[in-house]
Enzyme design. Structure first.
Site, PDB file in Angstrom:
ATOM      1  CG  HIS A 115      -1.931  -1.102   1.188  1.00 45.61           C
ATOM      2  ND1 HIS A 115      -2.215  -1.886   2.270  1.00 45.61           N
ATOM      3  CD2 HIS A 115      -2.724  -1.540   0.191  1.00 45.61           C
ATOM      4  CE1 HIS A 115      -3.148  -2.761   1.945  1.00 45.61           C
ATOM      5  NE2 HIS A 115      -3.475  -2.571   0.682  1.00 45.61           N
ATOM      6  CB  THR A 116       0.007   4.831   0.378  1.00 44.04           C
ATOM      7  OG1 THR A 116      -1.117   4.665  -0.461  1.00 44.04           O
ATOM      8  CG2 THR A 116       0.683   6.143   0.104  1.00 44.04           C
ATOM      9  CB  THR A 117       5.418   3.104   1.774  1.00 44.50           C
ATOM     10  OG1 THR A 117       5.909   3.432   0.471  1.00 44.50           O
ATOM     11  CG2 THR A 117       5.018   1.643   1.799  1.00 44.50           C
ATOM     12  NE  ARG A 118       8.799   7.005  -0.015  1.00 54.33           N
ATOM     13  CZ  ARG A 118       9.179   5.873  -0.649  1.00 54.33           C
ATOM     14  NH1 ARG A 118       8.757   5.636  -1.879  1.00 54.33           N
ATOM     15  NH2 ARG A 118       9.962   5.008  -0.068  1.00 54.33           N
ATOM     16  CD1 TRP A 148       1.050  10.617   4.940  1.00 60.15           C
ATOM     17  CD2 TRP A 148       1.076   8.434   4.422  1.00 60.15           C
ATOM     18  NE1 TRP A 148       2.118  10.050   5.557  1.00 60.15           N
ATOM     19  CE2 TRP A 148       2.174   8.714   5.267  1.00 60.15           C
ATOM     20  CE3 TRP A 148       0.883   7.136   3.967  1.00 60.15           C
ATOM     21  CZ2 TRP A 148       3.078   7.725   5.657  1.00 60.15           C
ATOM     22  CZ3 TRP A 148       1.782   6.164   4.349  1.00 60.15           C
ATOM     23  CH2 TRP A 148       2.866   6.463   5.195  1.00 60.15           C
TER      24      TRP A 148
END
Lengths: 262, 261
Positions: free
Chosen positions: A33-36, A141
């Site tokens: 998934h999104t890590t940043r 995020w």
């Protein structure tokens, strides 16, 4: 030995041989998934005053350190009584603002019963969504501030972040603002009781000062911002407010880095 | 009805030898007995109104709505079986929401009419389902403010209308709507006409208690939102409607008196 994160905790190739990934649907190995965050917005700052809330967020969306988009609206009016400001990933913010919140508002209109969602309801919803996504390890995020009126018609201000953490205070700021703006705001609003002594004008002035300080010191900020004022009359949301009385004179006195010698 | 006992009215998927689908015709019968529903497409928007017969004095006033908001800019009024109408509205809501998800814009009225018309028609094709026992009037404004009004029948047939009426009092209502210059009146004016038309369409079943439910949508008037007509405006409209009808009765009485003389 391979030290990339996807190999952490896995059997070592040199001892056990290559891991057979053929049974996985996607060829890249484990699902990621999104890590940043990618395109980001910086701080949102907000302060309660006697009878309402003031909130501000600049209009920049950065692509890393590149100032990529300069007319991004990071504060959204939600219904008649509420505003939401978001920092962090801009595409996640757009998903929250344009998809989720819109659909919540439309579903509320189905009832046609004269009731409207107020700030605590919107806040609770958003915090649940953020927490739900963090439990799936697929974060939205963002850090968000929600301001408006509660059910007792008292000013409401609270924050939620990508972990689903909820926090409330008379003065709130997300991102870099949490370091730089909150000390400024707490000078005039150290606690809930002090809110009754703050006028609308004082609050706007304090928020404007914060935006200036943030522009001076936050390299991911810009000198144009959205300013929202919630009062008895409703929400007054202006985009593209220019920073006033900017002066870089203090920069000469900054010591400790760069080419100059102390 | 001649269809009874022939066996051709037992299933949706079977035609009678003379080319009729009796299940659809029976569904239309369910509508004919429902409270009157009308829609008026004016220069700046749409007004929807229904005559809601009060089944019991124990019901909460303004409960059991028969006009529903489907999306910000779309409303549906229906006549016939209320649970069928609810299911129909839920489907319309899903369609409108899906349109928004896909295109980030409000669904055009013509598109939702097309979708729901297609759905109603699909429900005439299979033996596993029955047709919707409702006629729905879909009203709303597009993004550019253009009003749209469509009426969908149980067969799936739908047309765009300037003025539409269905339910028990549809004949009387249609006759009244035809007298209006719909293209040149505003929805604010049309609210009064709508109240009058519902009242006059109710004449035949005078003994029954009823309430008027009225909504409107216009780009200028309601900011493009489908909303319940404000209470004061509706009360004023109903007051005028009652006055107008009493006036008619008086005229009739006077005429009778003259005749007798």
């Amino acid at each position: 030995m391979n030290h990339t994160p996807e190999n952490w905790g896995r059997p070592r190739d040199d001892i056990y041989g290559f891991y057979d990934k053929s049974f996985l649907q996607n060829t890249g190995g484990a699902q990621q998934h999104t890590t940043r965050p990618v395109v980001t917005g910086t701080s949102v700052v907000a302060l309660k005053y006697n009878g309402g809330v003031v909130m501000a967020a600049d209009n920049l969306a950065s692509y890393g350190s590149l100032a990529r988009f300069t007319d991004i609206k990071r504060i959204k009016q939600v219904g008649d009584h509420t505003i939401v400001g978001a920092g962090g990933d801009i595409s996640d913010m757009q998903y929250l603002f344009d998809k989720l919140l819109e659909s919540v508002l439309i579903k509320e209109e189905y009832q046609n019963d004269g009731h409207a969602l107020r700030a605590p309801h919107i806040y609770s919803y958003l915090a649940r969504v953020l927490y739900n996504r963090r439990c799936k390890f697929n974060f939205l995020w963002n850090s968000i501030l929600v301001a408006g009126y509660d059910d007792e018609k008292k000013p409401f201000l609270a924050s939620a972040d990508l972990l689903g953490t909820r926090f409330s205070s008379p003065a709130l700021a997300s991102g870099y603002g949490a370091q730089l703006a909150i000390p400024i705001l707490r000078k005039i609003a150290p606690d809930e009781a002090s809110v009754t002594k703050i006028t609308k004008e004082q609050a706007i002035e304090a928020i404007k000062l914060c935006m200036k300080v943030l522009f001076y010191r936050d390299a991911r900020s810009m000198n144009k911002y959205s300013l929202a004022v919630i009062s008895e009359e409703g929400v007054d949301l202006t985009h593209g407010v220019a920073l006033e009385n900017e002066s870089w004179k203090f920069a000469e006195t900054v010591r400790g880095y760069g080419a100059q010698t102390v | 009805m001649t269809s009874i006992g022939t066996g051709y009215d037992l299933s949706n998927s079977v035609f009678s030898p003379d080319g009729r689908n009796f299940q659809v015709e029976y569904a239309a019968k369910a509508v004919e007995n429902g409270g009157t529903a009308i829609g008026l497409r004016c220069q700046d928007g749409v007004v929807l109104a229904v005559e809601k017969l009060v089944m019991s004095k124990l019901l909460v006033e303004s409960s059991n709505r028969r006009i529903s908001t489907v999306d910000r800019h779309i409303g549906i009024a229906f006549s016939g079986l209320i649970p069928d109408g609810r299911a129909f509205v839920n489907r319309a809501r899903d369609q409108a929401a899906q349109w928004r998800r896909n295109f980030q814009s409000p669904m055009p009225i013509s598109s939702i009419a097309d979708d729901m018309g297609g759905l109603a028609q699909a429900y005439t094709l299979y033996s596993s389902v029955r047709p919707f026992g409702i006629t729905a009037i879909i009203g709303g404004v597009d993004e550019d403010g253009k009003p749209g009004l469509y009426m969908i029948e149980p067969s799936g047939l739908y047309w765009g209308y300037y003025g539409a009426a269905t339910g028990k009092g549809r004949q009387a209502a249609k006759a009244e709507i035809e007298k209006l210059d719909l293209a040149n009146i505003t929805i604010r004016e049309a609210v009064k006409h709508a109240a009058r038309i519902i009242h006059s369409a109710h004449e035949d079943s005078k003994d029954k208690e009823f309430q008027i439910e009225m909504t409107w949508v216009g780009k200028e008037e309601t900011g493009g939102r489908h909303q319940v007509v404000p209470k004061e405006l509706q009360e004023e409209a109903e007051r005028l409607a009652k006055k107008a009808l009493e006036g008619e009765d008086d005229d009739e009485d006077e005429e009778k008196e003259k005749m007798e003389e």
